[in-house]
Each structure stands twice: as C-alpha cells, then as structure tokens.
Design a protein around this motif. Structure first.
Motif, short mmCIF file in Angstrom:
data_model
loop_
_atom_site.label_atom_id
_atom_site.label_comp_id
_atom_site.label_asym_id
_atom_site.label_seq_id
_atom_site.Cartn_x
_atom_site.Cartn_y
_atom_site.Cartn_z
N ARG A 1 0.86 -1.36 -0.37
CA ARG A 1 -0.33 0.25 -0.17
C ARG A 1 0.90 1.28 -0.13
O ARG A 1 2.22 1.00 -0.02
CB ARG A 1 -0.81 -0.23 1.12
N TYR A 2 0.73 2.23 -0.73
CA TYR A 2 1.13 3.05 -0.59
C TYR A 2 1.21 3.95 1.24
O TYR A 2 -0.19 4.12 1.80
CB TYR A 2 0.77 4.65 -1.01
N LYS A 3 2.19 4.53 1.98
CA LYS A 3 2.21 4.70 3.19
C LYS A 3 0.98 6.50 3.07
O LYS A 3 1.65 7.24 1.80
CB LYS A 3 4.37 5.37 3.36
N PRO A 4 0.26 6.84 4.32
CA PRO A 4 -0.26 7.57 3.86
C PRO A 4 0.60 8.81 3.88
O PRO A 4 1.02 9.42 4.44
CB PRO A 4 -0.79 7.26 5.25
N THR B 1 2.13 10.05 1.93
CA THR B 1 3.25 10.69 0.92
C THR B 1 2.86 9.22 -0.62
O THR B 1 2.03 8.50 -1.09
CB THR B 1 4.19 9.20 1.41
N GLU C 1 4.97 6.78 -0.95
CA GLU C 1 5.96 5.31 -1.01
C GLU C 1 5.36 4.25 -0.33
O GLU C 1 4.19 4.63 0.04
CB GLU C 1 7.15 6.17 -0.11
N GLU D 1 4.92 0.25 1.15
CA GLU D 1 5.34 -0.38 2.47
C GLU D 1 4.73 -1.97 2.11
O GLU D 1 3.31 -1.58 1.86
CB GLU D 1 4.91 0.43 2.73
N PHE E 1 2.24 -4.14 2.75
CA PHE E 1 0.53 -3.86 4.23
C PHE E 1 -0.22 -5.54 4.34
O PHE E 1 0.29 -6.11 5.49
CB PHE E 1 -0.39 -4.07 3.00
N THR F 1 -5.42 12.90 6.00
CA THR F 1 -4.34 13.43 5.54
C THR F 1 -4.01 12.74 4.20
O THR F 1 -5.47 12.24 3.52
CB THR F 1 -3.66 11.93 5.74
N ASP G 1 -2.79 12.84 0.25
CA ASP G 1 -1.35 13.39 -1.06
C ASP G 1 -1.99 12.56 -2.07
O ASP G 1 -3.28 12.32 -3.22
CB ASP G 1 -0.55 11.71 -0.84
N ARG H 1 -8.24 8.68 3.60
CA ARG H 1 -8.19 7.53 4.32
C ARG H 1 -8.89 7.74 5.63
O ARG H 1 -8.78 8.51 5.94
CB ARG H 1 -7.14 7.24 4.66
#
Lengths: 520, 336
Positions: free
Chosen positions: A70-73, A75, A77, A79, A81, A505, A507, A513
């Motif tokens: 998943r995308y790091k919230p 960002t 980037e 990661e 999950f 948040t 992005d 989210r």
C-alpha cells in the motif's frame, strides 16, 4: 363553507405533522458511537474489485480492503501491507510475498495465501473492466504455502509493486461469487473498516473491523452520504448535516468557505491531470497534423489564467503529463514554449503558413458534465487565448460523454479536452497509455513514434530508478517537441471539514483514508 | 356499468401498443446516437481489443434487428435485461432500488399540489373580486412559473441552513431506514411501527415534496377558480340558492361539477410530475428514478434506459386509466 373548512383543517393537520417532526433533533441512533459523516457527490458503482473501475469506489475499497502493498499514508512511497516482506527473483520476473500470519476478514475468517490467489485468479477469469491491470502483466499466481504468494510475470515490470496496491489485487472474502461479478457484495476484504450497511446512491455506513490486524481506527463509525451536486453538498456542510465535504465542491464554494468560522479547508496536490489532445491523425484533413501548428498552440496557452479565472486556485499549472511532485517530472512544455507565449505562437504559425488574413481554423471540443460544470469556461478561455494570436479562429463544439468518447475513438475531434486519474502511481501510467503506439488508440490520434515507443518500453523494464528517471525525462522532452497532447492543469485535492475533525491526510494517491480520521 | 367495464378493458389493452411504440422509438433512437455504453463506462483506459470483447459480450455486435427481437422477447417474458454498465445488474433490480423513492416523492408532491390548488382555487372563486382572490391568482402565476432547482435551493437555505430544522438532501438519516417491505419509507415505518423512522422520513420528504407540490399547485388554482366561478353562475346553482338550499350543499354540488376538469388535469399532471421529480430529485439528492434515468442516458445504458421508460410508460398509463375511470364515475354522461 363546511368543505372549505375541512380542507383548511386537513392542510393544517399536514403542516402540524411535518413541523411537529421538524422540531425533533435528527440524530442517528447510538449517540455514544464516535461517528463522522462525510458527504460526496461521487457514487459507489459496484463493490466488487474484479469489476469496479472508478475513483470513488476504489477509495471505499481502500478503506474496507487492502493489498499486499500500500502507499504509506501522506506519501507516494510503497510499503508492505498484507505482506510482511517480499522478494524479487529471476531478474524481476518473479515476486514472492510473505504474508502476515494474523490476517482475518471482518467476520473472523482467516485470510491465507490461498485467498489471495483465489481472488486474483477470479479477477483474471472474470475479465472485468480493470482486469487488465493483472492480466497484462501476470503469467501465473500461486500459493507456495499458507503464507507465501508467488507471482510469475510475463516479463519484468519495474512498477509491479505499485500494481499490487490496486484493488484488482486485493483479497476478497470467500462470500464473493466465484464465477460472476458480485456488485452488491458487502463482505469486503481485510481492511480497517467493514461495511455495516449500504443503500445504493443514498448512504454507506462503515464500522470498525474488530478483526483487523493493524491499529484500530479512532472513529467507530463512518457514514458517507451521497449528494447529487456540489450546491447541495455545500449546503449540507453549512447546515451541519455532514462533518466533511469531500469530492467535489465547486471552486466558487471552496473559495467562499475559506476562512468561515468553524470550518477548515485542507488542500493537497492530487494526481488528477487535465490535458488537451491535438489530433495529428494523418488520415484526416486537420491542420493539427502539422507539428508547427501543435507547437504554436502549446505556446499560446496560458495555464495560470485558466486556473485563476476558472478554477479559482483549486488547480495548479502542469507542464508535463507526469504530474508535479512525481519523480522524474520536468516542466518540459514551460522550458520549451514558456506559458502564454503569444509571440512564439505567432512566429510558429507564420512558419506554418498562417497569417492574420489567412487564419488557422480550429475546432475545440469539450464535454458538459463529465469533468464538472467548469468545462465550458475552460473551453472558452482556451479559445480566447488562441485567438489572442490574431491568427487563429476557434469554433467551440460539445458533445455529452458517451458521444464524446465515441468521437475520440473515431478520430472525429480536432482538439479535445480530457482528464486522467491514475491507476497506479508511476510515470508509466502517465505516459504509456498516451504515447505508446500499441496503447493509445482510444485517443483517436494514434501517435506513433519509434523512438518514443523504445523509450517507454525501456523505462517500463529498467530496474534502476536513476535509469528510469533519465528515460522519463527524455520521454517528456520528446512529448513537448511533438506536442500531440498538451498538459494543462493538475488537480488539487480539497477537503472542507468542521474544525473538530483531525487526521485528514491527503496525498497524490487521492485516496481519502477514513481510518486516519478523529473527532474531538 | 357494462360499458364502463368495456371501456376499462379497451383502455388497458391500449397500453400495450402505446408501450410497444414507445419502446421501439427509444430502442432505435438510443442506438442511432453516437456512442455506446461500453466505451462511455470505461472511458479511455481499456485496450481496444478488450473493449471489442466487452461489446460482443453485451450483444452490441449483433445486427440491430436481432438485438431488437432479442429485447422484445425479454420484455414479453417480463425480463428487462441487465444493465450494460457497472455490475450489469438486472434492470428490474436497478428500477426497484429507486422507484419507491420516486413514487413516495410523487405521491406526497401530488397530494400537496392538489390540496394547495383546491384550497387556493376555492378561496379565489368563493371570494371572487376580493383581495384574497387577487392574492390567490398571483400565487397561481408565481407558483406555476417557479423554477424547481432555484425554489428548492431557497427552501434549503431558509429551512436548512438558516433555521436548521429541515434536512438539505437525502431520503432519511443514515442508519434509520425502516425494514424493507414496500420501499416506501413512510409506509414501511408505519407498517413496522418504527416511529423514529417515520418522523425522519417525513422530515426528509418535507422540502422536496413541498417544492414539487407548490410548483404544481398553480395550475389547479387557476383551473378550479375558473370552473367554480363558471359553475356558481349556472342556473342550477342560482335555482338552489333561490330555493333556500343551505350554502354547504350548494358548495358541495358546485365543487363536484367544478372538479371534473381538475381530475383531468390530475391525470395530465402525473406525467409532468414525474418530469418535475427529476429536477426535484437532483436538487434534494433524492435517490430516485429521475437522476438514475438521466445518468444512464448519459452513459447510453440501453437496457436501463429502455427498462426505465417502459416502466414509466406502464405506470403513467395505469395512472391515466385510473384517472379516466374516476372521471367516468364522477360524470355518468361520459362513456366511450
């Protein structure tokens, strides 16, 4: 007069009934449950990741399901999950994911490697709308053991991890029909929330998934209310019917809500882009076949004026198809043409054989509802900007969405306005579908250039980021030179919320989210 | 009554060719227009070969006549087909998800319009020439010319944002929908004795049905006023009054006679009401058929649009039939 009186009494009774109710406080049951209500003008089309292929439904899926990555919230980037870790083997052709051992669906059913494989194979077999995100790349997927999933790709793909963060790769509950699309299925997957209820076009109620492996959301209940238009959404926020107004308020409303007491306006860059397609199809008699004409148009456009006058600051200028903030982005069009460079436009037009007495005649197409009601203004401003050269005459034409897409595919539009939401966050998703000769038929302008094809192919396979970055820069420069498409603006994400809401948040993934939200 | 029976049977049978003609027109017009549901739904992203395969699966590659025959076969067996976009759900399911909302709004809007129209029309007629008459006449003109989205927004701002007593949009407070029996929230709340849902659903109904009701009441005001005045000046009324018949009896007779054109108007208004409901639904985010139909037209969802129109046509034809029967009952001279 008796009849008359009966009528009056009847009406009065009706009024008493309504207003008697009106005094009651409207509140959902279970007042002690921490609840946030979000208003949107989008809709959920279907709750099956094998077929859902629209921005908002994917957002809901990201809150009730999840993928191996998943995308790091906050960002872009990636990661792990549902996976704890992964390995890349065989020169990028094989990906092995090691799953967490505590994965459970919302009802407590364990989620194992078999479930991941079953779900992905289901997507491949059902061949729903987004299935190409799997079938184009994956040769085979298998469960090595209960906690290991092995993907064998057709060929190495540098952005495969980004693909595994998209809904077609999300494991779904065994309740999903194995052999058919299941549009009303609410069993979901492994995610922080589960669906408590869903009434089509009306409301979605999410509740915390007690069996979720990660941190529990701070808000017990998320209610999403679906509105038909931006005006009603704004009024609902002002009335207090919703805590958060998400997609999409109109630019005027956002402007007027800024600084309003009790509300906060949060903005962030989004990955949504808008662009102009210049049809260079050799089989047509469009003047846009001439590269000089396309370059002149690219020079004449003033993006800031569009943003100021139409979008009121809710967009930002874009000088490449690769959005601002994404690695490898360069301001290719600005570097080559400047912005609103009328002098250069005139020069290029003269070279192409046009003058004030022999004007270039263009047809600019736009579609009235698909991109919101600001579209007409965008088209009008573009017309004015191009006509400012004194050497261009623009005729505006419009068609509603299904006709518009049909015309595009049939190459029936000379200049046309379009927009793009990413499937995965990688420069590939912003370049290959537009510029690769085997992938861009939908544009009606089958832009085909050997060098461009080669660059895109290499960039999609290169393993080093540095090498990819260099290749994407070359792609963007070549795009600016050939100008088959002119990037215009990039969307900003805007949330207007009551000031007691925290944890918003945003992005470029554009996924809101809900599980990060809190209320004080 | 036998002629009435024959009349009802004839009128019912007439529904079939009417619907068939409408269906045929919609079928071909939708397909003559450029664009198709598949490319409208997936937009730009899907590769051309996938698009072709999807078209084939949806039967869009077959000759038009074959598609038409296939569709008719389905309709006659009660199958309106599947939606061609988003989940390919059965059209009947899509309609039944939304139709109760439209019906509920329509029934309330209709009732309010008739009540308001009759009230204002009667006041105007019985107080002919007075200030009340002028007031009601102005009301009828203003109501008739109101633009639903604009008027609806005014009500939303006043009752919702300013007074904060009525909801802006939607059908019920999330989580309070009553158990599904008919899909009509008010009725279902009563049937399940769920008072909270009843209160909430009435609150949500208030603004949209008032908007619709007020806008449509203007026509009733005018027609009832004119007819009542006409009836009140007729010989039999004069004779009643001359013989000293009590005023309420006079009014009863006058109203009965003046009501015949109102009933006709009620039938005609029903179709207009459904059109008005489209605007009202979108202003108040009412999850009904109107916005569904508009959206599916934009996406060229052939089966959904055809299904919805057939459904509407049958519904409007039934209402017209009911109105005609009432009309015949009200005026025994009317037989066909």
């Amino acid at each position: 007069m008796a009849k008359h009186k009966v009528l009056i009494v009847g009406l009065l009774l009706l009024a008493v009934l309504f207003f008697g109710c009106a005094g009651e406080k409207q509140e959902a049951p279970k007042a002690e449950v921490k609840t946030i209500t979000i208003g949107v003008t989008d809709k959920i089309t279907e709750l099956d990741p094998a077929n859902a292929y629209d921005f908002y439904t994917w957002e809901v899926m990201n809150n009730i399901m999840g993928g191996l990555m998943r995308y790091k919230p906050g960002t872009t980037e990636l990661e792990p999950f549902l996976a704890e870790s992964y390995e890349v083997q065989d020169g990028g052709k094989v990906y092995i994911f090691h799953l967490r051992k505590d994965l459970k669906f919302a009802d407590g059913t364990p989620c194992t490697a078999e479930d991941v494989v079953r779900s992905i194979k289901r997507v491949m077999e059902l061949q729903g709308d987004p299935s190409w995100l799997v079938t184009e790349f994956v040769e085979n997927v298998e469960a090595v053991d209960d906690y290991t999933v092995k993907f064998t790709l057709k060929e190495p793909i540098s952005y495969f991890l980004a693909l595994t963060a998209t809904p077609p790769y999300f494991p779904v509950h065994p309740n999903y029909k194995p052999d058919a699309i299941d549009p009303d299925q609410t069993a979901g997957g492994v995610g922080p929330y589960k669906i408590a209820s869903w009434v089509r076009d009306q409301e979605l109620i999410l509740e915390t998934n007690e069996n979720f492996f990660g941190e529990k959301p701070k808000v017990d209940r998320i209610v999403v209310k679906f509105y038909k238009d931006a005006t009603t959404l704004r009024l609902a926020l002002e009335k207090g019917e919703i805590d958060i107004a998400w997609r999409t308020l109109s630019p005027v409303d956002i402007q007027s809500l800024k600084g309003k007491e009790g509300l906060q306006v949060i903005e962030a860059p989004g990955g949504f882009i808008r662009y102009l397609v210049l049809n260079g199809n050799e089989n047509t008699d469009y003047p846009t076949k001439d590269k000089l004409v396309r370059q002149a148009i690219a020079a004449a456009i003033d993006r800031q004026e569009i943003i100021d006058k139409v979008f009121m600051g809710t967009m930002e200028p874009l000088y490449s198809l690769v959005p601002n903030g994404m690695w490898s982005h360069i301001d290719a069009f600005k570097d080559k043409y400047g912005d609103g460079n009328i002098e250069l436009a005139k020069q290029l037009l003269s070279q192409a054989g046009y003058s004030e007495s022999n004007k270039l005649k263009l047809e600019l197409w736009w579609t009235p509802t698909h991109y919101g009601d600001t579209e007409k203004d965008v088209a009008q401003i573009l017309k004015a900007q191009l006509e400012k050269t004194g050497m261009i005459e623009v005729e505006l034409k419009s068609a509603e969405w299904s006709t518009y897409t049909d015309y595009a595919r049939k190459s029936a539009m000379m200049l046309s306005l379009f927009g793009w939401y990413p499937d995965y966050l990688d420069p590939d998703d912003y370049t290959a579908p537009f510029l690769k000769s085997t992938a861009n038929n939908w544009l009606g302008y089958p832009y085909a250039d050997e060098k461009m094809d080669k660059l895109i192919e290499e960039a999609s396979k290169a393993t080093s980021t540095q090498e990819r970055e260099e290749l994407y820069k070359q792609i963007q420069e070549k795009l600016a030179e050939d100008a088959p498409i002119i990037p215009l603006v990039q969307g900003k994400l805007t949330v207007v919320a009551k000031s007691n809401i925290q944890g918003i948040t945003l992005d470029p993934t554009m996924i809101f989210r809900y599980y990060l939200l809190d209320i004080s | 009554m036998s002629s009435l029976k024959a009349y009802i049977v004839t009128r019912t049978l007439m529904v079939i060719p009417t619907v068939l003609i409408l269906l045929t027109l919609v079928f071909f017009i939708m397909r003559i227009l450029p664009g198709d549901p598949i490319s409208a739904m997936v937009g730009q992203k899907v590769p051309a070969e996938v698009l072709e395969r999807m078209r084939e699966e949806a039967g869009l590659n077959k000759p038009l006549v074959i598609q038409y025959i296939d569709y008719l076969k389905g309709v006659f067996t009660g199958d309106l087909g599947n939606s061609m976009i988003w989940g390919r759900r059965p059209v009947m399911e899509e309609i039944m998800d939304r139709f109760p909302a439209t019906l509920e709004l329509t029934v309330f809007g209709f009732t309010i319009s008739v009540l308001l129209g009759v009230l204002t029309g009667s006041i105007a007629a019985f107080r002919r020439g007075s200030k009340a008459d002028t007031g009601m006449r102005i009301y009828s003109v203003v109501a008739y010319t109101l633009f639903i989205p604009w008027f609806g927004m005014l009500l939303q701002m006043f009752f919702g944002v300013y007074l904060k007593i009525l909801p802006i949009g939607g059908r019920i407070t999330p989580g309070l929908a009553p158990d599904h029996i008919t899909g009509l929230y008010v009725l279902d709340s009563i049937l399940t004795l769920n008072l909270e849902s009843l209160k909430t659903s009435l609150l949500y109904l208030f603004l949209p049905s008032m908007t619709l009701g007020i806008v449509l009441s203007g026509a009733y005001t005018r027609i009832l006023r004119n007819n009542l005045i006409d009836v009140l000046s007729q010989d039999f009324i004069v004779a009643y009054r001359a013989r000293g018949v009590r005023e309420w009896k006079v009014i009863k007779h006058a109203m009965k006679n003046a009501f015949i054109p109102v009933v006709t108007l009620m039938g005609l208004q029903f179709a207009i009401l459904l059109a008005g409901a489209v605007l009202t639904e979108s202003t108040f985010s009412w999850p009904g058929m109107g916005t569904f139909l508009l959206e599916r037209i934009e996406y060229r969802d052939y089966n959904a649009v055809q299904g919805a129109i057939v459904f509407y046509a049958v519904f409007v034809a039934l209402i017209s039939l009911i109105v005609d029967v009432i009309y015949a009952l009200l005026d025994p001279r009317i037989r066909y």
